[in-house]
Write a protein that holds these residues in place. Structure first.
Motif, short mmCIF file in Angstrom:
data_model
loop_
_atom_site.label_atom_id
_atom_site.label_comp_id
_atom_site.label_asym_id
_atom_site.label_seq_id
_atom_site.Cartn_x
_atom_site.Cartn_y
_atom_site.Cartn_z
N LEU A 149 0.86 -1.18 0.00
CA LEU A 149 0.00 0.00 0.00
C LEU A 149 0.90 1.23 0.00
CD1 LEU A 149 -2.80 1.36 0.32
CD2 LEU A 149 -2.48 1.15 2.81
N ALA A 150 0.83 2.02 -1.07
CA ALA A 150 1.70 3.19 -1.21
C ALA A 150 1.48 4.17 -0.06
CB ALA A 150 1.42 3.88 -2.54
N ALA A 151 2.55 4.83 0.34
CA ALA A 151 2.49 5.78 1.44
C ALA A 151 3.25 7.05 1.07
CB ALA A 151 3.10 5.18 2.71
N PRO A 152 2.73 8.22 1.43
CA PRO A 152 3.41 9.48 1.13
C PRO A 152 4.83 9.51 1.69
CG PRO A 152 1.19 9.88 1.96
CD PRO A 152 1.46 8.43 2.16
N GLY A 153 5.75 10.07 0.92
CA GLY A 153 7.13 10.19 1.38
C GLY A 153 7.96 8.94 1.18
N THR A 154 7.38 7.89 0.57
CA THR A 154 8.12 6.65 0.30
C THR A 154 7.94 6.26 -1.16
OG1 THR A 154 6.32 5.05 0.69
CG2 THR A 154 7.49 5.90 2.63
N GLN A 155 8.76 5.32 -1.58
CA GLN A 155 8.63 4.71 -2.91
C GLN A 155 8.20 3.25 -2.76
OE1 GLN A 155 8.94 6.44 -5.79
NE2 GLN A 155 9.19 8.23 -4.47
N TRP A 156 7.49 2.97 -1.69
CA TRP A 156 7.07 1.61 -1.37
C TRP A 156 6.07 1.12 -2.40
CZ3 TRP A 156 8.06 -2.77 0.53
CH2 TRP A 156 7.11 -3.63 1.07
N LYS A 157 6.38 -0.04 -3.01
CA LYS A 157 5.54 -0.63 -4.05
C LYS A 157 5.76 -2.14 -4.09
CE LYS A 157 9.19 0.93 -7.16
NZ LYS A 157 9.51 1.83 -8.28
N ASP A 158 4.94 -2.82 -4.88
CA ASP A 158 5.00 -4.28 -4.94
C ASP A 158 6.39 -4.80 -5.27
OD1 ASP A 158 2.40 -4.66 -4.20
OD2 ASP A 158 1.63 -5.10 -6.20
N ALA A 159 7.07 -4.12 -6.19
CA ALA A 159 8.38 -4.61 -6.63
C ALA A 159 9.42 -4.58 -5.52
CB ALA A 159 8.87 -3.78 -7.81
N ALA A 160 9.20 -3.79 -4.48
CA ALA A 160 10.16 -3.68 -3.38
C ALA A 160 9.91 -4.71 -2.28
CB ALA A 160 10.11 -2.27 -2.79
N ARG A 161 8.85 -5.47 -2.37
CA ARG A 161 8.55 -6.46 -1.33
C ARG A 161 9.67 -7.50 -1.27
NH1 ARG A 161 2.74 -8.48 -3.16
NH2 ARG A 161 3.93 -8.55 -5.11
N THR A 162 10.13 -7.77 -0.05
CA THR A 162 11.28 -8.65 0.11
C THR A 162 11.03 -9.80 1.08
OG1 THR A 162 12.63 -6.68 -0.22
CG2 THR A 162 13.77 -8.65 0.49
N GLY A 163 10.25 -9.57 2.12
CA GLY A 163 10.00 -10.62 3.11
C GLY A 163 8.56 -10.59 3.59
N ASP A 164 8.08 -11.73 4.06
CA ASP A 164 6.69 -11.85 4.49
C ASP A 164 6.59 -12.59 5.82
OD1 ASP A 164 5.13 -11.09 1.80
OD2 ASP A 164 6.84 -12.36 1.29
N ALA A 210 16.19 -11.60 6.79
CA ALA A 210 16.07 -10.47 7.70
C ALA A 210 14.75 -9.74 7.49
CB ALA A 210 17.24 -9.51 7.49
N TRP A 211 14.36 -9.58 6.23
CA TRP A 211 13.09 -8.90 5.94
C TRP A 211 11.91 -9.76 6.40
CZ3 TRP A 211 13.70 -4.02 4.33
CH2 TRP A 211 14.89 -3.67 3.71
N SER A 212 12.04 -11.07 6.21
CA SER A 212 10.97 -11.96 6.66
C SER A 212 10.83 -11.94 8.17
CB SER A 212 11.25 -13.39 6.17
OG SER A 212 11.23 -13.47 4.77
N SER A 213 11.95 -11.88 8.88
CA SER A 213 11.90 -11.81 10.34
C SER A 213 11.23 -10.52 10.79
CB SER A 213 13.32 -11.90 10.92
OG SER A 213 13.89 -13.15 10.63
N THR A 214 11.51 -9.43 10.08
CA THR A 214 10.86 -8.16 10.39
C THR A 214 9.36 -8.26 10.20
OG1 THR A 214 12.80 -6.85 9.81
CG2 THR A 214 10.68 -5.73 9.72
N ALA A 215 8.95 -8.83 9.07
CA ALA A 215 7.52 -8.98 8.79
C ALA A 215 6.85 -9.90 9.80
CB ALA A 215 7.33 -9.51 7.37
N GLU A 216 7.54 -10.98 10.17
CA GLU A 216 6.97 -11.93 11.14
C GLU A 216 6.79 -11.27 12.50
OE1 GLU A 216 5.35 -15.60 12.02
OE2 GLU A 216 6.26 -15.09 10.10
#
Length: 235
Positions: A149-164, A210-216
């Motif tokens: 979900l895009a957020a102001p001030g970021t470039q967060w997008k589907d292509a940047a997803r790394t961990g779940d 590391a990204w998956s651990s963050t998401a978990e």
């Protein structure tokens, strides 16, 4: 004396009835239907607080709640399961009767990591079972489970997803599951590691770990928060 004795017994009996009534008045009767439809009954801002994470270690016992770690950057107005979820989870959720998926994006205090949290509501309590296993099994394939979900001030997008990550809400009357995807807030794509690490599958997997651990961890935080809040909101 006999009459007086009966009077004393009556008085004691009446006192016990009053005491029992007072105790019953303090009991909270669980509203199961309220929990079943928790996503409708609780404002989305309460499900997704402005800030989540850890309490300030210097916080006094009587001080206001003040968590740090993640700041809410966006909330989706949509409750569509198809719009919020992706990969194998969107199909599995549909098969199990997904009725709503609420999303919010958080950014960590460094500004470097973004995470989109999805609270998924089902009709049946059994629907949330083993969803966490499904997410863990799909990590090696980068089968990301939540749409960014895009957020102001970021470039967060589907292509940047790394961990779940994912965690069921631990409550016997609440058919809800929390799924999270995390990655770089600046939109960088997770790429192949340079040689010699890039030729080693284990190291490439660990790069995502590391990204998956963050998401978990974030999923566990939100799921635990929901379980703890249920008794406080009339459920």
């Amino acid at each position: 004396m006999l009459v007086a004795g009966f009077g004393l017994v009556s008085a004691l009996g009446g006192g016990l009835l009053v005491q029992h009534a007072v105790r019953n008045s303090d009991q909270k009767i669980r509203n199961k239907q309220y929990s079943m439809d928790l996503w409708r009954n609780v404002p989305v801002e309460k499900m997704f607080p402005a800030a989540i994470g850890r309490e300030d270690p210097e916080k006094k016992s009587d001080g206001p709640d003040d968590e740090r770690g993640w700041t809410r950057a966006a909330i989706s107005s949509s409750t569509s399961c198809d719009a919020a979820l992706s990969g194998g989870l969107v199909k599995l959720a549909a098969q199990r009767g997904c009725v709503a998926a609420l999303r919010a994006t958080y950014v960590d205090d460094t500004g470097g990591t973004a995470a989109t949290v999805a609270i998924i509501a089902f009709r049946d309590l059994s629907a949330k079972e083993d969803l966490g296993d499904h997410i863990r099994d799909g990590r090696d394939k980068a089968d990301h489970v939540v749409r960014a979900l895009a957020a102001p001030g970021t470039q967060w997008k589907d292509a940047a997803r790394t961990g779940d990550g994912g965690r069921a809400v631990f409550d016997m009357y609440t058919p809800m599951f929390v799924a999270v995807t995390a990655g770089p807030a600046d939109g960088r794509r997770p790429g192949r590691l340079p040689d010699p690490w890039g030729n080693r599958p284990l190291e490439q997997k660990d790069d995502r770990s590391a990204w998956s651990s963050t998401a978990e961890g974030l999923a566990e935080n939100v799921a635990t928060r929901l379980a703890n809040q249920i008794p406080k909101v009339g459920a």
